[in-house]
Design a protein around this motif. Structure first.
Motif, mmCIF file in Angstrom:
data_model
loop_
_atom_site.group_PDB
_atom_site.id
_atom_site.type_symbol
_atom_site.label_atom_id
_atom_site.label_comp_id
_atom_site.label_asym_id
_atom_site.label_seq_id
_atom_site.Cartn_x
_atom_site.Cartn_y
_atom_site.Cartn_z
ATOM 1 N N SER A 1 35.064 17.238 47.066
ATOM 2 C CA SER A 1 33.647 16.879 47.683
ATOM 3 C C SER A 1 33.530 15.527 48.091
ATOM 4 N N GLY A 2 32.790 14.880 48.839
ATOM 5 C CA GLY A 2 32.673 13.643 49.482
ATOM 6 C C GLY A 2 33.483 13.073 50.042
ATOM 7 N N GLU A 3 33.519 11.798 50.308
ATOM 8 C CA GLU A 3 34.588 10.758 51.087
ATOM 9 C C GLU A 3 35.541 10.456 50.016
ATOM 10 N N GLN A 4 36.754 10.626 50.408
ATOM 11 C CA GLN A 4 38.161 10.471 49.480
ATOM 12 C C GLN A 4 38.959 9.503 50.087
ATOM 13 N N SER A 5 39.303 9.370 51.202
ATOM 14 C CA SER A 5 40.336 8.216 51.831
ATOM 15 C C SER A 5 40.252 8.038 53.338
ATOM 16 N N ILE A 6 40.709 7.026 53.718
ATOM 17 C CA ILE A 6 40.910 6.907 55.238
ATOM 18 C C ILE A 6 42.499 7.525 55.382
ATOM 19 N N ALA A 7 43.116 7.831 54.319
ATOM 20 C CA ALA A 7 44.509 8.493 54.460
ATOM 21 C C ALA A 7 44.694 9.932 54.306
ATOM 22 N N TRP A 8 45.493 10.535 54.839
ATOM 23 C CA TRP A 8 46.061 12.080 54.562
ATOM 24 C C TRP A 8 46.445 12.094 53.007
ATOM 25 N N LEU A 9 45.730 13.003 52.218
ATOM 26 C CA LEU A 9 46.017 13.184 51.003
ATOM 27 C C LEU A 9 46.788 14.385 50.759
ATOM 28 N N ARG A 10 47.698 14.575 49.772
ATOM 29 C CA ARG A 10 48.318 15.892 49.822
ATOM 30 C C ARG A 10 47.721 16.726 48.438
ATOM 31 N N ALA A 11 47.516 18.034 48.722
ATOM 32 C CA ALA A 11 46.910 18.889 47.655
ATOM 33 C C ALA A 11 47.863 19.912 47.274
ATOM 34 N N SER B 1 52.235 0.338 46.665
ATOM 35 C CA SER B 1 51.492 1.751 46.976
ATOM 36 C C SER B 1 50.052 0.983 47.269
ATOM 37 N N VAL B 2 49.280 2.133 47.734
ATOM 38 C CA VAL B 2 47.782 1.773 48.044
ATOM 39 C C VAL B 2 47.005 3.018 47.438
ATOM 40 N N LYS B 3 46.041 2.659 46.659
ATOM 41 C CA LYS B 3 45.200 3.801 45.909
ATOM 42 C C LYS B 3 44.329 4.186 47.106
ATOM 43 N N PRO B 4 44.023 5.483 47.055
ATOM 44 C CA PRO B 4 43.006 6.157 48.058
ATOM 45 C C PRO B 4 41.788 5.480 48.160
ATOM 46 N N ASN B 5 41.459 4.936 49.379
ATOM 47 C CA ASN B 5 40.406 3.982 49.762
ATOM 48 C C ASN B 5 39.996 4.069 51.231
ATOM 49 N N ILE B 6 38.857 3.636 51.526
ATOM 50 C CA ILE B 6 38.324 3.894 53.216
ATOM 51 C C ILE B 6 38.528 2.648 53.883
ATOM 52 N N PHE B 7 39.462 1.840 53.482
ATOM 53 C CA PHE B 7 39.898 0.675 54.306
ATOM 54 C C PHE B 7 41.557 0.495 54.631
ATOM 55 N N ARG B 8 42.410 1.039 53.838
ATOM 56 C CA ARG B 8 43.651 0.906 54.091
ATOM 57 C C ARG B 8 44.372 2.158 53.896
ATOM 58 N N ASN B 9 45.380 2.437 54.648
ATOM 59 C CA ASN B 9 46.199 3.694 54.766
ATOM 60 C C ASN B 9 47.158 3.710 53.700
ATOM 61 N N GLY B 10 47.357 4.843 52.911
ATOM 62 C CA GLY B 10 48.369 4.948 52.165
ATOM 63 C C GLY B 10 49.645 5.417 52.509
ATOM 64 N N ASP B 11 50.440 6.018 51.516
ATOM 65 C CA ASP B 11 51.918 6.228 52.095
ATOM 66 C C ASP B 11 51.649 7.597 52.474
ATOM 67 N N HIS B 12 52.959 8.009 53.436
ATOM 68 C CA HIS B 12 53.031 9.225 54.210
ATOM 69 C C HIS B 12 53.077 10.650 53.216
ATOM 70 N N ASP C 1 47.588 13.073 63.360
ATOM 71 C CA ASP C 1 47.878 14.037 62.411
ATOM 72 C C ASP C 1 48.649 13.563 61.359
ATOM 73 N N HIS C 2 48.974 14.354 60.506
ATOM 74 C CA HIS C 2 49.846 14.084 59.427
ATOM 75 C C HIS C 2 51.423 14.462 59.805
ATOM 76 N N THR C 3 51.662 15.505 60.422
ATOM 77 C CA THR C 3 53.028 15.868 60.700
ATOM 78 C C THR C 3 53.749 14.970 61.734
ATOM 79 N N ALA C 4 53.145 14.118 62.704
ATOM 80 C CA ALA C 4 53.830 13.197 63.489
ATOM 81 C C ALA C 4 53.198 12.141 63.978
ATOM 82 N N GLY C 5 51.814 12.069 63.551
ATOM 83 C CA GLY C 5 51.098 10.902 63.847
ATOM 84 C C GLY C 5 50.396 11.068 65.398
ATOM 85 N N LEU C 6 51.113 11.785 66.125
ATOM 86 C CA LEU C 6 50.717 11.926 67.561
ATOM 87 C C LEU C 6 50.503 13.191 68.091
ATOM 88 N N GLY C 7 50.611 14.380 67.078
ATOM 89 C CA GLY C 7 50.523 15.628 67.150
ATOM 90 C C GLY C 7 49.151 16.202 67.000
#
Length: 698
Positions: A634-644, A372-383, A565-571
């Motif tokens: 608010s503010g910078e959260q992650s280089i990954a797509w995060l779910r809310a 697992s990868v914690k939200p960060n600005i360098f490495r992508n997390g899970d899908h 994008d999150h849906t397909a990566g290429l969408g």
């Protein structure tokens, strides 16, 4: 006596003796069907017989007013309560251009469930069938007619029949023939027989329903066959919900020179699967003339939309005749020994709680690791969530050459078609010198049956750092396993790859996700991945300074925004372009008006907030001027797509508003994707991940 495909509907269709509430022939009234006052009105024809919504009125047409686009008429049934399965048959006509959609509205739900839709114009009345599942709560049938913009276009409804049972069932006693149709052939076709009508060269025949000559049946005769393998097909309506159970029918068959009689299922892609054909020992029951009815029972498993096709092939004009009558269906299998429909979800896994039913082959010398990868600005997390777990292969800094990472799924039953879908992401494990490629052997998928192994998918896309959707359709002739394999040939030729959100479903990957997912409201109400536009969402032109922009691939400004994008990566996804706005300015996206509900609603979406100058993203509930903040980040959260996930309740008409506010610099792009709104409380909220720069890979 005419072929079924040439039969036209009479001005009045005979009423079935078991019609349920909600049925209407529109002879002199609308049977408590009403037009939604927020839309155009359906009007009862002055002579009765049908209701219609027209694109322009007669006066506009006479004045040459031209097109009047965007007209929609919504017809609402009275409240219906039906605890058992029933079949809704709709007799309609689309003239010129336009569309017609049927939905089911349940109390307390913000969205209507699509049942069926059509855009096909016709020169005469057409019949369509849709199954209504047993329901313990009252509901309404919603019919949306949208005539085209040109003068003369209209959408009309001639009759609505709701009868108990399944739409596959038919005794052929009514003129609409339950929506069964003949697939036209120049020489051999299915005909309506009985009703004291003489069969060709065969005298009179008793039907099975009434055991006399006044009842009706369907039959096909070889007398006009002219070529080798003349084929006649009797086709049922398309099922609209997943079904499994026992299909029964009666048939008679005479054989002179020979014919082949088979029953198939045919899906929306036109692909056939044999369901039944007579056993050889039944030949003793055949005779030179039609005589006794022979009963047939066969198990039907239809997890996706199919038609049942009764097919007869003749080899010559003396190939005999086949008759069919009294088709019925039961939700119980014909035999207690029949295995239930396989649940393919046992082979699905998001790896949030472990490996599910997947195992590793330790003999190969390597393994997939759950990380697992914690939200960060360098490495992508899970899908799945952006902060959860996924699998990673070949992640060690000193891999041995020539080893394989092998992940095996659970055993899948044979003689079935499956759709495998998953997400993969190519990862860097160490800087590679020029000329070396670390992705050629990153990932391949095999189907293992016993000792044999067949490749069903290989990785072609080489984009790094984003989750890319992949799928593969495969057919198993015997019990099989899906195997994910990643290969390392050397230190510099080692494909490091991540894997997440594996899903296995029955049927072809090209089939709609649900029986009604190909409706005009596609994607399903409440769901939007922005692949085909805004899905009914609108830009707020009054309260914001700019618009959300639709984008594919990375945003123009470096060090901000998603790479895909999150849906397909290429969408596609929606985003705020910070470089064209001033600090503090906002963009607002409005949902269509949503009906209130007694219970909770769950809003789920993915957001991307990466960049040193990122501002604010919020979700608001607009209750007719009263603005309620539901969620904010608010503010910078992650280089990954995060779910809310946001749970809320509103018992009145309302809109959801996605508002993004530009931050302090151009490196402040904010994106959203994959919005889902469903009735009921949200699943248990996952632990809120904190923003950081560490992760569990190293």
């Amino acid at each position: 006596m005419l072929p079924l495909c040439l039969l036209t509907f009479a001005a009045v269709v005979q009423a079935h003796n078991q019609l349920l509430p909600g049925s209407c022939s529109f002879e002199s009234s609308t049977c408590e069907y009403t037009s939604d006052s927020d839309f155009a009105s359906w009007t009862l024809h002055k002579d009765g017989h049908f209701v219609a919504v027209d694109s322009v009125d007669e006066q506009d047409a006479e004045r040459g007013a031209g097109e009047k686009p965007g007209l929609t008429g919504v017809l609402l049934s009275p409240a219906l309560e039906q605890s058992e399965w029933s079949c809704l048959r709709l007799v309609y006509q689309i003239t010129g251009s336009g569309s017609l959609e049927v939905l089911q509205r349940s109390e307390g739900r913000s969205f209507d469930r699509p049942l069926w839709s059509s855009r096909a114009p016709s020169d005469s009345w057409v019949i369509s069938s849709m199954d209504l599942q047993n329901n313990t709560e009252p509901y309404r049938v919603v019919i949306e007619g949208k005539p085209g913009g040109s003068p003369g276009s209209s959408v009309a409804i001639f009759e609505i029949h709701i009868s108990p049972g399944f739409c596959l069932e038919c005794d052929f006693e009514e003129s609409h023939l339950c929506g069964y149709s003949n697939q036209w052939n120049a020489n051999v076709n299915w005909y309506v027989g009985g009703g004291e009508v003489q069969l060709l060269h065969n005298g009179l025949l008793d039907d099975h329903t009434f055991q006399n000559r006044t009842g009706h049946l369907m039959y096909v005769d070889s007398i006009y066959a002219k070529t080798f393998k003349e084929v006649a097909k009797l086709v049922s309506p398309m099922t609209t919900v997943p079904m499994s159970g026992c299909l029964s029918f009666q048939y008679q068959r005479s054989v002179e020179r020979g014919n082949l009689f088979s029953v198939y299922t045919r899906d929306r892609l036109g692909q056939y699967q044999e369901l039944w054909r007579p056993e050889l020992e039944q030949q003793s029951e055949w005779s030179g003339t039609l005589g006794e009815w022979i009963p047939v029972q066969v198990d039907l498993k239809a997890p996706y939309s199919v038609q049942v096709v009764f097919e007869v092939t003749f080899n010559s004009p003396r190939g005999g005749r086949v008759a069919v009558d009294d088709i019925s269906f039961s939700s119980e299998f014909c035999s207690s020994d029949t295995e239930p429909t396989f649940d393919p979800s046992v082979a699905s896994c998001d790896f949030e709680s472990g490996f599910c039913s997947y195992t590793q082959d330790q003999v190969t010398g390597s393994s997939w690791r759950r990380v697992s990868v914690k939200p960060n600005i360098f490495r992508n997390g899970d899908h799945t969530t952006g902060a959860g777990s996924f699998l990673l292969a070949n992640s060690r800094l000193s891999p041995r050459s020539g080893y394989v990472s092998r992940l095996e799924g659970p055993t899948l039953p044979g003689n079935m078609k499956y759709c495998l879908s998953f997400y993969f992401s190519l990862r860097e494990i160490t800087p590679a010198p020029a000329g070396f490629n670390q992705t050629d052997q990153a990932l391949a998928v095999y189907l293992q049956s016993g000792s044999s192994q067949e490749k069903i998918w290989s990785q072609g896309e080489k984009s790094r750092g984003i989750w890319i959707a992949a799928d593969s359709t495969f057919h198993t002739s015997q019990p099989s396993k899906v195997v994910f394999i990643s290969t390392c040939r050397s230190f510099w030729d080692c494909g490091s790859v991540a894997l997440d959100d594996i899903s296995v479903k029955l049927g072809d990957c090209e089939l709609p996700a649900t029986a009604a997912a190909d409706s005009l409201s596609s994607p399903l109400p409440g769901h939007c991945g922005f692949e085909a536009g805004l899905c009914g969402y609108t830009q707020d032109k009054q309260s914001d300074a700019a618009d959300w922009e639709l984008r594919r691939g990375p945003t123009p400004t470096s060090y901000t925004g998603p790479r895909g994008d999150h849906t397909a990566g290429l969408g596609y996804y929606l985003y705020l372009e910070a470089s064209t706005m001033l600090s503090g300015q906002s963009v607002r996206l409005l949902s269509r008006p949503l009906r209130g509900s007694r219970g909770s609603q769950c809003l789920s979406f993915y957001y991307h907030m990466y960049g040193s100058g990122t501002g604010r993203l919020g979700v608001h509930l607009d209750n007719g001027g009263d603005d309620v903040l539901l969620w904010q980040q608010s503010g910078e959260q992650s280089i990954a797509w995060l779910r809310a996930r946001v749970e809320y309740q509103s018992d009145s008409l309302h809109q959801l508003v996605f508002e993004a506010t530009r931050g302090s610099s151009v490196r402040g792009d904010i994106a959203i994707d994959d919005i889902t709104l469903e009735g009921g409380p949200c699943p248990e909220i996952e632990i809120q991940a904190t923003v950081g720069t560490s992760n569990e890979i190293e």
